[in-house]
Design a protein around this motif. Structure first.
Motif, PDB file in Angstrom:
ATOM      1  N   ARG A 224      41.414  17.355  46.223  1.00  0.00           N
ATOM      2  CA  ARG A 224      40.589  16.186  45.558  1.00  0.00           C
ATOM      3  C   ARG A 224      40.254  16.475  44.415  1.00  0.00           C
ATOM      4  O   ARG A 224      40.581  15.422  43.486  1.00  0.00           O
ATOM      5  CB  ARG A 224      39.337  15.700  46.395  1.00  0.00           C
ATOM      6  CG  ARG A 224      39.536  15.183  47.715  1.00  0.00           C
ATOM      7  CD  ARG A 224      38.246  14.890  48.384  1.00  0.00           C
ATOM      8  NE  ARG A 224      37.520  16.113  48.612  1.00  0.00           N
ATOM      9  CZ  ARG A 224      36.814  16.137  49.671  1.00  0.00           C
ATOM     10  NH1 ARG A 224      36.837  15.422  50.484  1.00  0.00           N
ATOM     11  NH2 ARG A 224      36.243  17.607  49.824  1.00  0.00           N
ATOM     12  N   THR A 225      39.704  17.567  43.820  1.00  0.00           N
ATOM     13  CA  THR A 225      39.308  17.792  42.481  1.00  0.00           C
ATOM     14  C   THR A 225      39.857  19.080  42.035  1.00  0.00           C
ATOM     15  O   THR A 225      40.351  20.088  42.851  1.00  0.00           O
ATOM     16  CB  THR A 225      37.786  17.839  42.485  1.00  0.00           C
ATOM     17  OG1 THR A 225      37.229  18.982  43.480  1.00  0.00           O
ATOM     18  CG2 THR A 225      37.205  16.706  42.533  1.00  0.00           C
ATOM     19  N   PRO A 226      40.111  19.374  40.665  1.00  0.00           N
ATOM     20  CA  PRO A 226      40.852  20.702  40.363  1.00  0.00           C
ATOM     21  C   PRO A 226      39.954  21.855  40.863  1.00  0.00           C
ATOM     22  O   PRO A 226      38.470  21.721  40.456  1.00  0.00           O
ATOM     23  CB  PRO A 226      40.589  20.399  38.758  1.00  0.00           C
ATOM     24  CG  PRO A 226      40.637  19.112  38.554  1.00  0.00           C
ATOM     25  CD  PRO A 226      40.034  18.478  39.839  1.00  0.00           C
ATOM     26  N   LEU A 227      40.448  22.830  41.138  1.00  0.00           N
ATOM     27  CA  LEU A 227      39.680  23.863  41.640  1.00  0.00           C
ATOM     28  C   LEU A 227      40.098  25.201  40.654  1.00  0.00           C
ATOM     29  O   LEU A 227      41.199  25.773  40.570  1.00  0.00           O
ATOM     30  CB  LEU A 227      40.167  24.446  42.806  1.00  0.00           C
ATOM     31  CG  LEU A 227      39.485  25.532  43.699  1.00  0.00           C
ATOM     32  CD1 LEU A 227      38.062  25.049  44.017  1.00  0.00           C
ATOM     33  CD2 LEU A 227      40.020  25.840  45.020  1.00  0.00           C
ATOM     34  N   VAL A 228      38.999  25.307  39.676  1.00  0.00           N
ATOM     35  CA  VAL A 228      39.179  26.430  38.478  1.00  0.00           C
ATOM     36  C   VAL A 228      37.829  27.056  38.390  1.00  0.00           C
ATOM     37  O   VAL A 228      36.811  26.609  38.864  1.00  0.00           O
ATOM     38  CB  VAL A 228      39.585  25.635  37.434  1.00  0.00           C
ATOM     39  CG1 VAL A 228      40.871  25.164  37.479  1.00  0.00           C
ATOM     40  CG2 VAL A 228      38.286  24.851  37.111  1.00  0.00           C
ATOM     41  N   LEU A 229      38.036  28.492  38.012  1.00  0.00           N
ATOM     42  CA  LEU A 229      36.853  29.246  37.953  1.00  0.00           C
ATOM     43  C   LEU A 229      36.341  28.882  36.473  1.00  0.00           C
ATOM     44  O   LEU A 229      37.115  28.972  35.577  1.00  0.00           O
ATOM     45  CB  LEU A 229      37.092  30.468  38.138  1.00  0.00           C
ATOM     46  CG  LEU A 229      37.535  31.110  39.514  1.00  0.00           C
ATOM     47  CD1 LEU A 229      38.182  32.701  39.371  1.00  0.00           C
ATOM     48  CD2 LEU A 229      36.265  30.920  40.493  1.00  0.00           C
ATOM     49  N   PRO A 230      35.113  29.147  36.269  1.00  0.00           N
ATOM     50  CA  PRO A 230      34.510  28.907  34.915  1.00  0.00           C
ATOM     51  C   PRO A 230      35.047  30.281  34.077  1.00  0.00           C
ATOM     52  O   PRO A 230      35.187  31.170  34.632  1.00  0.00           O
ATOM     53  CB  PRO A 230      33.019  28.987  34.970  1.00  0.00           C
ATOM     54  CG  PRO A 230      33.065  29.585  36.325  1.00  0.00           C
ATOM     55  CD  PRO A 230      33.968  29.477  37.162  1.00  0.00           C
ATOM     56  N   ALA A 231      35.103  29.942  32.704  1.00  0.00           N
ATOM     57  CA  ALA A 231      35.517  31.093  31.819  1.00  0.00           C
ATOM     58  C   ALA A 231      34.527  31.977  31.727  1.00  0.00           C
ATOM     59  O   ALA A 231      33.235  31.877  31.808  1.00  0.00           O
ATOM     60  CB  ALA A 231      35.918  30.461  30.488  1.00  0.00           C
ATOM     61  N   THR A 232      34.743  33.194  31.658  1.00  0.00           N
ATOM     62  CA  THR A 232      33.940  34.224  31.631  1.00  0.00           C
ATOM     63  C   THR A 232      34.242  35.236  30.395  1.00  0.00           C
ATOM     64  O   THR A 232      35.466  35.059  30.052  1.00  0.00           O
ATOM     65  CB  THR A 232      33.894  35.247  32.708  1.00  0.00           C
ATOM     66  OG1 THR A 232      35.204  35.809  32.922  1.00  0.00           O
ATOM     67  CG2 THR A 232      33.293  34.627  34.151  1.00  0.00           C
ATOM     68  N   THR A 233      33.176  35.748  29.604  1.00  0.00           N
ATOM     69  CA  THR A 233      33.378  36.434  28.660  1.00  0.00           C
ATOM     70  C   THR A 233      32.694  38.023  28.922  1.00  0.00           C
ATOM     71  O   THR A 233      31.653  38.016  29.442  1.00  0.00           O
ATOM     72  CB  THR A 233      32.471  36.218  27.513  1.00  0.00           C
ATOM     73  OG1 THR A 233      32.763  34.740  27.116  1.00  0.00           O
ATOM     74  CG2 THR A 233      32.558  36.932  26.041  1.00  0.00           C
ATOM     75  N   LEU A 234      33.542  38.900  28.922  1.00  0.00           N
ATOM     76  CA  LEU A 234      33.409  40.259  29.145  1.00  0.00           C
ATOM     77  C   LEU A 234      33.003  41.050  27.877  1.00  0.00           C
ATOM     78  O   LEU A 234      33.703  40.967  26.976  1.00  0.00           O
ATOM     79  CB  LEU A 234      34.242  40.845  29.896  1.00  0.00           C
ATOM     80  CG  LEU A 234      34.821  40.355  31.214  1.00  0.00           C
ATOM     81  CD1 LEU A 234      35.895  40.795  31.842  1.00  0.00           C
ATOM     82  CD2 LEU A 234      33.530  40.151  32.133  1.00  0.00           C
ATOM     83  N   THR A 235      31.989  42.243  28.085  1.00  0.00           N
ATOM     84  CA  THR A 235      31.679  42.667  26.803  1.00  0.00           C
ATOM     85  C   THR A 235      31.732  44.323  27.324  1.00  0.00           C
ATOM     86  O   THR A 235      31.759  44.592  28.413  1.00  0.00           O
ATOM     87  CB  THR A 235      30.474  42.311  26.062  1.00  0.00           C
ATOM     88  OG1 THR A 235      29.319  42.839  27.284  1.00  0.00           O
ATOM     89  CG2 THR A 235      30.071  40.964  25.744  1.00  0.00           C
ATOM     90  N   GLN A 236      31.910  45.095  26.273  1.00  0.00           N
ATOM     91  CA  GLN A 236      32.062  46.509  26.632  1.00  0.00           C
ATOM     92  C   GLN A 236      30.797  46.918  27.237  1.00  0.00           C
ATOM     93  O   GLN A 236      30.558  47.934  28.156  1.00  0.00           O
ATOM     94  CB  GLN A 236      32.231  47.351  25.343  1.00  0.00           C
ATOM     95  CG  GLN A 236      33.651  47.299  24.794  1.00  0.00           C
ATOM     96  CD  GLN A 236      33.923  48.078  23.811  1.00  0.00           C
ATOM     97  OE1 GLN A 236      33.242  48.208  22.853  1.00  0.00           O
ATOM     98  NE2 GLN A 236      35.152  48.677  23.708  1.00  0.00           N
TER      99      GLN A 236
END
Length: 73
Positions: free
Chosen positions: A61-73
């Protein structure tokens, strides 16, 4: 194929936004249509926005996406 891998693969197939019949999905997964019906019912019960019913087909019914994540060292 294990159930968790099959469920992941089903979600990936359904992400295209098209209507998919249980027979079509069963052929791609190598299982019966009854297995697809049970898998879709289980996914809907756990909150995945899958919509459809036997004889018509299934779609997200709705798009199934994961939120963007920002990784750091």
């Amino acid at each position: 194929m294990k159930r968790d891998q099959r469920l992941f693969d089903l979600v990936q197939i359904l992400r295209d936004g098209k209507l998919h019949t249980a027979g079509e999905l069963a052929a791609q997964m190598g299982v019966s249509s009854r297995t697809i019906w049970r898998d879709m019912a289980m996914m809907a019960a756990t909150g995945i926005p899958v919509d459809g019913e036997r004889g018509l087909g299934y779609i997200l019914r709705t798009p199934l996406v994961l939120p963007a994540t920002t990784l750091t060292q």
